[in-house]
Structure formats: C-alpha cells, structure tokens
Enzyme design. Structure first.
Site, short mmCIF file in Angstrom:
data_model
loop_
_atom_site.label_atom_id
_atom_site.label_comp_id
_atom_site.label_asym_id
_atom_site.label_seq_id
_atom_site.Cartn_x
_atom_site.Cartn_y
_atom_site.Cartn_z
N ARG A 49 0.91 -1.16 0.06
CA ARG A 49 0.01 -0.25 0.12
C ARG A 49 0.78 1.12 -0.12
NH1 ARG A 49 -3.48 -2.80 -1.57
NH2 ARG A 49 -5.45 -3.18 -0.81
N GLU A 103 -2.82 7.40 -4.17
CA GLU A 103 -3.18 7.10 -5.31
C GLU A 103 -4.57 7.50 -5.76
OE1 GLU A 103 -2.27 2.82 -5.08
OE2 GLU A 103 -3.79 2.20 -6.16
N HIS A 127 -1.03 -0.02 -9.73
CA HIS A 127 -1.57 -0.64 -8.98
C HIS A 127 -1.93 -2.07 -9.78
CE1 HIS A 127 -3.89 -1.03 -4.92
NE2 HIS A 127 -3.48 -2.45 -5.64
C1 DGY Z 1 -5.41 -6.26 -2.90
O1 DGY Z 1 -5.96 -7.23 -3.15
O2 DGY Z 1 -5.46 -6.00 -1.67
C2 DGY Z 1 -4.72 -5.41 -4.20
O3 DGY Z 1 -4.28 -4.38 -3.67
C3 DGY Z 1 -5.96 -5.38 -5.08
O4 DGY Z 1 -5.36 -5.69 -6.39
#
Ligand code: DGY
Length: 321
Positions: free
Chosen positions: A237, A266, A284
């Site tokens: 993240r 983001e 992402h």
């Molecule tokens: C997740 O599954 O947390 C991812 O970031 C989405 O692709």
C-alpha cells in the site's frame, strides 16, 4: 433471496454466475462510483462487492441500513472502516490467497526492472539513440548473493521469498510474528529487527497491510538508514512510504532506485517521482492477471451468496473472524 450491488464491472459475468432469484446490480461505468452513485446503486441491497477504491465508512453504512455484508474484492481492506462495520454488525470478507502468486510475480517484475534499468533501456531504444552495444551502458545491479529484506512475511512476502531462492538471494524478514521454524529453514529466511532489515538489505520489498502502525513506516530517517545503493519495492500500500522522502533519497543518490505499484495518494503520484529515471512506476497492477482477478471476483461473490443464504462466509477478515 436478496440484492447485491457490485461497485465496478468485474472480469466475470456476475449475473450469469449467480442464481436468478438474486437481484444483482452492477455499477455500469469503468470507474469508481462517487459516494452519491454508490448510495443510489446500493440502496435496498443486503451486500455490496467493493474494491480498494471504494471508501466504506460509518456515513456510508448509515446511508445504506439494509447492507449487512461488505464483500471486498481484494486481500487488503484498508478502504473499509472495520470499527464502523463492527459497530453496526456488518460483516466484512476479503479475498486472500487467490492473488498471492500474481502479486509476487509483479513484485519481481518491478525489482528486476529497477535493478537492470529495463525502463531506461526501453526508452533509449525507442528514442532512436541506441548506437550499439557498449560495455558501460546502463549498468545495473546483480542480485545473486545480495540480501532481500521483506517487510511483512505473510502469504505474499513468503511467495516473493520463494522466488528469491531462484535468484540466489539471501532472505531476511521483519514481521509482526515469527514464521514457523520449518518455513524459515526451507526458505533460509532469517527474522530480523526493523533496524537490521534497513541496514542489512540490498533490496527491501514491502508486503505489510496498511494500518496505523505501518503508515509512513518508510520515512526520511528509515530511508536514510537503508544501505547506500539499495532498492525499494512497494507492491503493498502506498502510504507505507513517504513519497517526498523517497524522491529526496533518490535525488541525493542514496538509493539505486525504486519500484512502486502503489502510491501514497493513489491515483496521484508525487511529481518528483514521475520525473525520475531510476523509478519504475506501475498503476496498481499487483493482482492484475486475468486468472487472479477472476478468482478474486468469484471468491467475493461466493461469500456474498453464502451469507445471503444464511451460511457462514469462507473468508471473513481476521478482525471479525
Ligand atoms: C489487494 O488485493 O489488496 C490488491 O491491492 C488489489 O489488487
């Protein structure tokens, strides 16, 4: 049977995959719905299938009192206010396991692209300025024998470690909990403190969820404590990394480069990072294989249907299980 609202077009035909008596509505556009659109579309629904781009908080739940289940189509669910859900008795599920390999693969794509300057090489060739092989052109970093530091050692961190074995890297990790001894032995992975992770790793790859404990964990001081010439990769993240501090560490030549799939604000990217050749940026894409995204959708959908039928979900988030 009930009503289900899906906040985005998914890579499966949700209606075809559910019983006809289930009323399924899908937000029709390929963008995140606004708050008003979400409330409008989900009104009267018992379950909503949400994505990382949908903030789910107390105000939303209060506007949608019929919703009893938030089925997140992702493993991470930091967009969901878990306390607000718990206070209202709303169940939250997510999609672990099904995207582990896809995300570990993309982590390695970023790591290799940074270490071997793939982006710069591609750009050089396409610019028409490539004049032929040169012994000093775009020299990168060799990974064999180097140390890979994993911040977070859950499913994805471990899958990244398994791949690292094939590249001949040493593995250290820093995690909330220690992995079983057999796994550490199999991966030859050593548990270390956060300070040791910073000082010993040639590459640090982030695989921890976003929480109050991890937000901003890689700030100016931590980046300065990394080895000179190290690489930072983030497929977890964005807010784990202070992007301004990262750009500054790169600008003064302390780090070799960085590979980022996720961003602090983001979808915005810090402008100083956009300008740098030593940073590889992806939008992402961690779980973005057709198979993984279909499994994610089916996992969330299956749990939504189970709950509507009065059955226990298979993938409640850890805090609520
Ligand atoms: C997740 O599954 O947390 C991812 O970031 C989405 O692709």
């Amino acid at each position: 049977m009930g009503r289900l609202f899906v906040t985005r077009r998914l890579p499966i035909d949700v209606r075809a995959e559910t019983a006809p008596e289930l009323d399924v509505a899908v937000f029709g556009e390929d963008r995140a719905p606004t708050r008003a659109e979400l409330i409008d579309g989900a009104r009267g629904s018992q379950a909503i299938l949400t994505l990382v781009s949908d903030p789910v908080d107390g105000a939303l739940l209060d506007a949608l009192p019929s919703v009893r289940h938030v089925a997140q189509v992702a493993v991470g669910y930091d967009n969901v206010d878990v306390a607000a859900c718990r206070a209202r008795g709303v169940l939250v599920t997510h999609t672990p396991d099904v995207l582990t390999d896809a995300t570990a693969d993309l982590t390695w794509a970023l790591l290799l692209a940074v270490a071997r300057r793939v982006r710069e090489g591609e750009a050089l060739l396409r610019s028409g300025r490539f004049g032929g092989w040169s012994p000093t052109m775009l020299l990168g970093v060799e990974l064999a024998g180097r140390t890979l530091g994993l911040y977070g050692f859950g499913r994805i961190g471990r899958a990244v470690a398994r791949r690292a074995r094939g590249f001949g890297m040493r593995i250290v990790y820093c995690s909330r909990s220690r992995a079983p001894a057999a796994l550490e032995a199999a991966l030859e992975a050593e548990a270390v403190s956060f300070d040791a992770l910073l000082s010993r790793s040639d590459v640090i790859s982030l695989h921890a969820p976003l929480s109050e404990a991890t937000r901003g964990r890689f700030g100016a001081a931590e980046l300065a404590a990394m080895r000179p010439g190290a690489i930072l990769v983030n497929t977890s993240r964005g807010p784990l990394v202070d992007e301004a501090a990262l750009a500054a560490a790169l600008a003064r030549g302390h780090l070799f480069g960085a590979g980022l799939d996720v961003f602090e604000r983001e979808p915005e990217v810090h402008p100083a990072l956009l300008e740098r050749d030593d940073v590889v940026l992806l939008p992402h894409l961690g779980s973005a294989t057709e198979a993984a995204r279909q499994r994610m959708a089916r996992t969330a959908l299956t749990d939504a249907v189970r709950v509507l039928l009065g059955e226990a979900p298979r993938h409640p988030i850890p805090e609520l299980s």
